[in-house]
Scaffold this motif. Structure first.
Motif: not given
Length: 638
Positions: A612-618, A273-276, A106-109
């Motif tokens: 709402p639940y992550a800064t997401g810069h990485l 749209g991730r791991f950019n 299962l995926g994780e950030s």
């Protein structure tokens, strides 16, 4: 049950609750077993209550930019020292970057904030294509993607999943292994791409599917051929299956991650749209002052600011005023990390709750916030601050029913009085005389009398060791030093022991302190991982329970939460847990920031509406080549 993860983590968010969306609307399938007696649920994701926001045919998470360009670099600092790339053994000090290469069913950030970042308590298939489980959740089967590969090109198989699961049990953290063995007695590899986990009878089904679905996967063949296990330091890390590979490691200087252009999962909806960034780099720096200067010089390009003094007055240099560096406040919907001064309850002197209360009265939040922190922080009161499960007032309704059902385990005053709140102090002066008098009376009543200016009992002085990480910011250091000064003024002999990050980690694991500045985990919902943080089961040795809290009342509430059959029952139990933890008084709550402060060289973009639940810069930010070229043309960056 929690994964044993890197020692240096950002604000964490356990996946213990979720949002309500009708399961029928999102493509969760059901199928009757051949004997007609058991209904099997098959799905592309999982939540305990069976509700998922994203349907089986989702194309990407709502908050990402699916067309984000790939390229560029983001670089960040680490303040302190590192000596390992293996965070799973409990030895040495590793960084979050050491786990980036590894995926799970299962995926994780990347930053462990939870995935997706716009919901709680939901997980979606990554290495698996679907999962199957019966209505009673007595087992789970993962049907894996056949095209998943490690970065060296070898396939990821069910054998690797089983190997990794067992390796964590045999060589991982003791508290984790003990908890998992009791709950997950059997794993079965059905074929190369199908694996089934069986769960023990008579226990809660909370967190079990997420647990086995979240195990990091290592290549069994490579590990065996190279004689590598969890007991090793891993300066040369095993290959992973993730979007990034660890391309360069110098634990005295930096760690570099490089995006794998051949990453098998780059086109999956969960990754769209991730791991950019092409490159993610970590600069290892000795202390916070040096780190700040390195940012100003451009050695690294992104910084999460936690020092109020720097935020208020430190960013007035030309790169900021000219617009080359951007300051931004990001809203954060997660409860703040419960950080503060933690008491080692294994020490006899600190087993007296009134002694702990007396010590806490000498911390002056109001003076600290006004004099050292520019009034930018708020005082934390709860282990789930600002959420629906934050305890308030006196218990009532379903929460009161849970507490009264505990019988003698629940103290009468906890049932009748207002929830425990931090004391208030005068901001006018560091030493609040009213609180000092109250603290001294508590110590007097506990038998700690003043003899020649020092507190003594039975001829022994009240002497405490306070373990503190010397790499902390000057503002935090000043706050702790002033707190210690107040304690000294009422006759308590406190040795503030400032040690480097490696020594701090070693001593904290050994519980070699009376007090320590550290943190626990916030929560919004239940899960068996709560027992590792707050339960008695592993209190003597759990790395997640630095106070050594072992409370039968807390244990009973956790068990009640695990038995909850509805969200309403779960929420009542979580509120009762917050109330009980505050009553136990094993931590002096300090401050929190209701927003996240970030500063970065203006060459990055993020979605206009942040989840709402992550800064997401990485995770889902991206590099803007046009902006970066302007910085290079201006000589701001190379």
């Amino acid at each position: 049950m929690m994964q044993p993860r890197a020692q240096t983590l950002p604000r964490s968010r356990p996946l213990w609750s979720g949002l309500m969306v009708l399961a029928a609307a999102v493509g969760i399938g059901t199928a009757a077993a051949a004997d007609g007696h058991e209904t099997i649920i098959e799905s592309h994701g999982y939540s305990f209550y069976g509700d998922l926001k994203y349907p089986a045919d989702y194309t990407h998470f709502d908050y990402v930019n699916p067309d984000a360009p790939k390229g560029g670099e983001i670089s960040l600092p680490f303040v302190g020292t590192l000596d390992s790339m293996n965070p799973y053994s409990g030895k040495g000090r590793a960084h979050l970057f050491s786990i980036f290469a590894y995926e799970s069913l299962l995926g994780e950030s990347p930053a462990q904030d939870g995935l997706p970042a716009d919901v709680y308590g939901e997980a979606y298939c990554l290495l698996c294509e679907t999962l199957e489980y019966p209505e009673d959740k007595s087992w789970v089967q993962f049907n894996m993607r056949k095209d998943a590969t490690f970065s060296d090109g070898t396939p990821v198989t069910a054998h690797d999943i089983a190997f990794s699961h067992n390796l964590l049990l045999d060589e991982g953290l003791q508290s984790y292994a003990n908890a998992v063995r009791k709950r997950i007695p059997k794993v079965e590899v059905i074929d190369d791409h199908t694996i089934k986990f069986y769960f023990a009878e008579g226990i809660s089904r909370r967190s079990l599917i997420e647990q086995v679905g979240g195990v990091p996967v290592w290549p069994s063949k490579w590990m065996k051929e190279n004689g590598v296990g969890l007991k090793d330091s891993w300066l040369d890390s095993p290959p992973g299956s993730g979007a990034y590979v660890i391309s360069d490691v110098d634990l005295s200087r930096n760690i570099t991650l490089t995006r794998n252009p051949d990453y098998w999962g780059k086109d999956l909806p969960i990754n769209k749209g991730r791991f950019n960034f092409d490159t993610i780099r970590l600069e290892i720096i000795s202390d916070d002052t040096a780190s700040f200067e390195a940012f100003k010089s451009g050695l690294y390009t992104f910084r999460r600011e936690g020092d109020s003094k720097k935020w208020a007055a430190g960013y007035e240099f030309p790169k900021v005023t000219n617009g080359f560096i951007k300051k931004e406040e990001l809203l954060d919907g997660s409860p703040p990390t419960p950080s503060g001064v933690i008491f080692n309850l294994g020490r006899e002197v600190l087993q007296d709750r009134d002694v702990r209360k007396a010590i806490s009265l000498m911390f002056n939040f109001e003076w600290t916030n006004e004099s050292l922190q520019y009034g930018l922080f708020e005082q934390r009161t709860s282990f789930s601050e600002g959420t629906p499960v934050m305890a308030q007032g006196v218990p009532e309704g379903a929460e009161l029913e849970i507490l009264t059902s505990l019988g003698d385990l629940a103290p009468p005053d906890m049932l009748s009085d207002e929830v425990v709140m931090p004391h208030t102090s005068s901001a006018a002066r560091l030493l609040d005389r009213r609180n000092a008098r109250a603290a001294q009376k508590l110590l007097d009543d506990a038998g700690w009398e003043v003899v020649n200016g020092q507190r003594q009992k039975d001829g022994k002085p009240l002497k405490l060791s306070f373990l503190f990480n010397s790499t902390a910011s000057p503002t935090v250091t000043a706050a702790i030093e002033n707190f210690v000064s107040n304690l000294t003024s009422i006759g308590i002999d406190v040795a503030l022991e400032k040690v480097d990050s490696s020594q701090y980690t070693t001593r904290e694991r050994a519980r070699d302190y009376d007090m320590v500045y550290d943190a626990y985990a916030a929560f919004l919902g239940t899960g068996t991982g709560l027992a590792q943080y707050y339960g008695s089961e592993a209190a003597e040795y759990s790395l997640f329970n630095p106070a050594g809290l072992a409370s039968p009342m807390v244990d009973a509430i956790i068990e009640a939460s695990l038995a909850a059959e509805t969200r309403e029952e779960e929420q009542a139990a979580m509120t009762a847990l917050d109330r009980a933890l505050r009553y136990e008084f094993f931590m002096i709550p300090m401050w929190y920031n209701p927003v996240t402060w970030v500063v970065y060289y203006d060459q990055y973009n993020h979605p206009e509406t942040q989840p709402p639940y992550a800064t997401g810069h990485l995770d889902y930010w991206w590099y803007d080549e046009e902006k970066a070229q302007k910085l290079r043309d201006a000589g701001v960056l190379r």
